[in-house]
Design a protein around this motif. Structure first.
Motif, PDB file in Angstrom:
ATOM      1  N   ALA A  37      11.606   3.653   3.644  1.00  0.00           N
ATOM      2  CA  ALA A  37      10.826   2.968   4.759  1.00  0.00           C
ATOM      3  C   ALA A  37      11.675   1.670   5.416  1.00  0.00           C
ATOM      4  O   ALA A  37      12.045   1.646   6.285  1.00  0.00           O
ATOM      5  CB  ALA A  37       9.712   2.013   4.336  1.00  0.00           C
ATOM      6  N   ILE A  38      12.164   1.556   4.618  1.00  0.00           N
ATOM      7  CA  ILE A  38      13.398  -0.143   5.085  1.00  0.00           C
ATOM      8  C   ILE A  38      14.346   0.675   5.789  1.00  0.00           C
ATOM      9  O   ILE A  38      14.905   0.375   7.097  1.00  0.00           O
ATOM     10  CB  ILE A  38      13.981  -1.052   4.473  1.00  0.00           C
ATOM     11  CG1 ILE A  38      13.177  -1.604   2.924  1.00  0.00           C
ATOM     12  CG2 ILE A  38      15.267  -1.562   4.403  1.00  0.00           C
ATOM     13  CD1 ILE A  38      13.313  -1.813   1.808  1.00  0.00           C
ATOM     14  N   LEU A  96       0.760  -1.295  -0.004  1.00  0.00           N
ATOM     15  CA  LEU A  96       0.239   0.302  -0.082  1.00  0.00           C
ATOM     16  C   LEU A  96       0.802   1.074   0.076  1.00  0.00           C
ATOM     17  O   LEU A  96       0.199   1.861  -0.327  1.00  0.00           O
ATOM     18  CB  LEU A  96      -0.922   0.198   1.117  1.00  0.00           C
ATOM     19  CG  LEU A  96      -1.703  -1.228   1.477  1.00  0.00           C
ATOM     20  CD1 LEU A  96      -2.623  -1.152   2.571  1.00  0.00           C
ATOM     21  CD2 LEU A  96      -3.033  -0.971  -0.097  1.00  0.00           C
ATOM     22  N   LEU A  97       1.793   1.235   0.536  1.00  0.00           N
ATOM     23  CA  LEU A  97       3.027   2.515   0.306  1.00  0.00           C
ATOM     24  C   LEU A  97       3.251   2.552  -0.898  1.00  0.00           C
ATOM     25  O   LEU A  97       2.775   4.178  -0.887  1.00  0.00           O
ATOM     26  CB  LEU A  97       4.290   2.192   1.310  1.00  0.00           C
ATOM     27  CG  LEU A  97       4.975   3.263   0.882  1.00  0.00           C
ATOM     28  CD1 LEU A  97       4.651   3.848   2.198  1.00  0.00           C
ATOM     29  CD2 LEU A  97       6.317   2.851   2.002  1.00  0.00           C
ATOM     30  N   THR A 128       6.983  10.379 -10.034  1.00  0.00           N
ATOM     31  CA  THR A 128       5.686   9.980  -9.286  1.00  0.00           C
ATOM     32  C   THR A 128       6.424   8.517  -9.474  1.00  0.00           C
ATOM     33  O   THR A 128       6.640   7.910  -8.277  1.00  0.00           O
ATOM     34  CB  THR A 128       4.517   9.962  -9.788  1.00  0.00           C
ATOM     35  OG1 THR A 128       4.158  11.310  -9.754  1.00  0.00           O
ATOM     36  CG2 THR A 128       3.359   9.036  -8.937  1.00  0.00           C
ATOM     37  N   ALA A 129       6.879   7.573 -10.707  1.00  0.00           N
ATOM     38  CA  ALA A 129       7.737   6.612 -10.373  1.00  0.00           C
ATOM     39  C   ALA A 129       9.165   6.571  -9.366  1.00  0.00           C
ATOM     40  O   ALA A 129       8.711   5.299  -8.712  1.00  0.00           O
ATOM     41  CB  ALA A 129       7.598   6.034 -11.805  1.00  0.00           C
ATOM     42  N   TYR A 130       9.696   7.034  -9.760  1.00  0.00           N
ATOM     43  CA  TYR A 130      10.752   6.631  -9.259  1.00  0.00           C
ATOM     44  C   TYR A 130      10.424   7.252  -7.093  1.00  0.00           C
ATOM     45  O   TYR A 130      10.824   7.097  -6.794  1.00  0.00           O
ATOM     46  CB  TYR A 130      11.880   7.913  -9.278  1.00  0.00           C
ATOM     47  CG  TYR A 130      12.509   8.003 -10.863  1.00  0.00           C
ATOM     48  CD1 TYR A 130      13.085   7.306 -11.371  1.00  0.00           C
ATOM     49  CD2 TYR A 130      11.306   9.028 -11.924  1.00  0.00           C
ATOM     50  CE1 TYR A 130      13.358   7.748 -12.693  1.00  0.00           C
ATOM     51  CE2 TYR A 130      11.919   8.310 -12.968  1.00  0.00           C
ATOM     52  CZ  TYR A 130      13.067   7.879 -13.099  1.00  0.00           C
ATOM     53  OH  TYR A 130      13.489   7.963 -14.599  1.00  0.00           O
ATOM     54  N   ILE A 131       9.069   8.358  -7.302  1.00  0.00           N
ATOM     55  CA  ILE A 131       9.154   8.564  -5.400  1.00  0.00           C
ATOM     56  C   ILE A 131       8.139   7.565  -4.762  1.00  0.00           C
ATOM     57  O   ILE A 131       9.303   6.534  -3.772  1.00  0.00           O
ATOM     58  CB  ILE A 131       7.672   9.562  -5.930  1.00  0.00           C
ATOM     59  CG1 ILE A 131       8.501  10.818  -5.952  1.00  0.00           C
ATOM     60  CG2 ILE A 131       7.560   9.512  -4.135  1.00  0.00           C
ATOM     61  CD1 ILE A 131       7.157  12.505  -5.781  1.00  0.00           C
ATOM     62  N   LYS A 132       8.066   6.503  -5.692  1.00  0.00           N
ATOM     63  CA  LYS A 132       6.923   4.942  -6.119  1.00  0.00           C
ATOM     64  C   LYS A 132       8.042   4.094  -5.277  1.00  0.00           C
ATOM     65  O   LYS A 132       8.539   3.539  -4.261  1.00  0.00           O
ATOM     66  CB  LYS A 132       6.132   4.710  -6.341  1.00  0.00           C
ATOM     67  CG  LYS A 132       4.429   5.405  -6.420  1.00  0.00           C
ATOM     68  CD  LYS A 132       4.168   4.885  -7.802  1.00  0.00           C
ATOM     69  CE  LYS A 132       3.746   3.528  -8.181  1.00  0.00           C
ATOM     70  NZ  LYS A 132       2.740   3.300  -8.774  1.00  0.00           N
ATOM     71  N   GLN A 133       9.225   4.163  -6.176  1.00  0.00           N
ATOM     72  CA  GLN A 133      10.207   2.936  -5.817  1.00  0.00           C
ATOM     73  C   GLN A 133      10.891   3.607  -4.583  1.00  0.00           C
ATOM     74  O   GLN A 133      11.785   3.036  -3.412  1.00  0.00           O
ATOM     75  CB  GLN A 133      10.778   2.691  -6.757  1.00  0.00           C
ATOM     76  CG  GLN A 133      10.378   1.905  -8.378  1.00  0.00           C
ATOM     77  CD  GLN A 133       9.990   0.682  -7.536  1.00  0.00           C
ATOM     78  OE1 GLN A 133      10.207   0.475  -6.821  1.00  0.00           O
ATOM     79  NE2 GLN A 133       8.651   0.354  -8.141  1.00  0.00           N
ATOM     80  N   MET A 134      11.100   4.744  -4.303  1.00  0.00           N
ATOM     81  CA  MET A 134      12.345   4.916  -3.790  1.00  0.00           C
ATOM     82  C   MET A 134      11.588   5.096  -1.796  1.00  0.00           C
ATOM     83  O   MET A 134      11.897   5.186  -0.927  1.00  0.00           O
ATOM     84  CB  MET A 134      12.196   7.013  -3.557  1.00  0.00           C
ATOM     85  CG  MET A 134      13.719   7.075  -4.890  1.00  0.00           C
ATOM     86  SD  MET A 134      13.701   8.709  -5.487  1.00  0.00           S
ATOM     87  CE  MET A 134      13.663   9.580  -3.047  1.00  0.00           C
ATOM     88  N   SER A 135      10.310   5.429  -2.331  1.00  0.00           N
ATOM     89  CA  SER A 135       9.299   5.694  -0.362  1.00  0.00           C
ATOM     90  C   SER A 135       9.458   3.621  -0.234  1.00  0.00           C
ATOM     91  O   SER A 135       9.712   4.060   1.295  1.00  0.00           O
ATOM     92  CB  SER A 135       7.975   5.848  -0.922  1.00  0.00           C
ATOM     93  OG  SER A 135       6.875   4.462  -2.158  1.00  0.00           O
TER      94      SER A 135
END
Length: 353
Positions: free
Chosen positions: A323-324, A289-290, A312-319
């Motif tokens: 988080a880790i 969900l993140l 946007t795609a990079y932000i999704k992967q970077m998140s």
């Protein structure tokens, strides 16, 4: 002297080994879990479409992450090839079902096939540790990826393979509302199995191998046996999750089971909580969900800063990576530890400090 009623014990009060190994600490916890399962089972009557699809994926990934938690969280054996075993389970179930075997039987058979493959890779890995073990399991990831692309008789090669629709007594489970119950069934079975495993002699031996393998070996625990066994158990749940995933999509392609998926599985158990049964499901929900939450957040910012829309795609992967790192620094024991602290705070209020 006036009769004083028997006071209720405060806090975590146990007086026997049987109580210490109980599946549920209190009757309230037992009924809370049963109530939660019933409420989840009623979700198809309330929700539909997107919500159910996300719940199905959380259950599928949760089962696979549970297997990795047995290997890494309980036994202390790192694996960078879990995504490949997940994919092998998907291909195996599709291949078995193509031979005329019902899908509901093909799913556990795929789990057993994946167990055999996992134990084969577990034999050399059982004598390795640390960085060498990580490299060995990384090799299994690339070996299976190459196998997916070349074994056309099993996987369809670069074209992939179709996965049959699951049926129950001739009733097709071809909608999210119907398939949801199949996934829920396997989630309950798998999580109960691992929760009970942790209470057994073998489960305690796995934890002993993780905590101090030299002491475990002196106590008579066969390190090689239990490390290989943990690889087999981990692969079984990866195979079950992969089989459910393949039949849910209806099509299986090797492109979806890369090293990135293996890293995401590691992220699930780190964020959910290493060695925790419920943490596997929490971590799967968080990782799934993140990126979607971050996408909504980025799209909202794009109204103010239009340049963000391109990233946007990079932000999704970077998140996920961020988080880790944050969990390793701020909450190394994962979401399940935070939940336990909150539960203890409610239970002991107003003396929770």
């Amino acid at each position: 002297m006036a009769h004083v009623p028997n006071p209720r014990p405060a806090g975590d009060f146990r007086t026997s080994y049987k109580a210490d190994q109980s599946l549920f600490c209190t009757h309230f916890e037992q009924w809370a879990v049963v109530t939660l399962v019933v409420l989840v089972a009623l979700m198809p009557l309330v929700f539909g479409g997107y919500v159910l699809s996300q719940m199905i994926l959380i259950g599928i990934y949760g089962i696979a992450a549970l297997g990795l938690n047995v290997l890494t969280g309980m036994t202390g054996q790192i694996s960078l090839g879990h995504g490949a075993f997940f994919g092998f389970g998907a291909f195996a179930s599709a291949w078995i079902a193509s031979k005329g075997i019902p899908v509901l039987i093909a799913i556990p058979l795929a789990g057993l096939m994946t167990t055999a493959v996992g134990m084969i890779f577990g034999i050399p890995a059982a004598r390795l540790k640390g960085l060498y073990l990580a490299i060995a399991t990384l090799a299994s990831q690339f070996i299976l990826e190459d196998f997916f692309g070349r074994a056309a008789w099993f996987t369809g090669g670069p074209y992939g393979s179709l996965a049959e629709t699951a049926t129950l007594f001739g009733f097709p489970l071809n909608t999210d509302e119907r398939y949801f119950y199949l996934v829920l069934f396997w989630v309950v079975i798998c999580f109960l199995a691992v929760a009970n495993l942790a209470r057994t002699r073998d489960g305690r031996a796995l934890v002993a191998v993780r905590d101090h393998y030299l002491s475990a070996e002196i106590m008579g625990i066969n390190l090689t046996r239990y490390r290989i066994m943990s690889f087999g158990i981990s692969s079984f749940f990866a195979g079950i999750g992969g089989a459910l995933y393949g039949h849910y999509l209806g099509f299986v392609s090797g492109e979806g089971f890369t090293i990135l998926l293996s890293i995401e599985f590691l992220a699930m158990i780190i964020i959910g909580g290493l060695g925790s049964v419920s943490g596997s499901l929490l971590g799967a929900a968080f990782i799934l969900l993140l990126p979607q939450v971050m996408e909504i957040f980025a799209n909202g910012l794009a109204d103010v800063f239009p340049a963000i829309a391109q990233g946007t795609a990079y932000i999704k992967q970077m998140s996920v990576g961020a988080a880790i790192i944050l969990f390793l620094v701020l909450e190394p024991e994962g979401l399940v530890h935070r939940w336990r602290l909150m539960r203890a705070s409610w239970k002991l209020f107003p003396f929770s400090h």
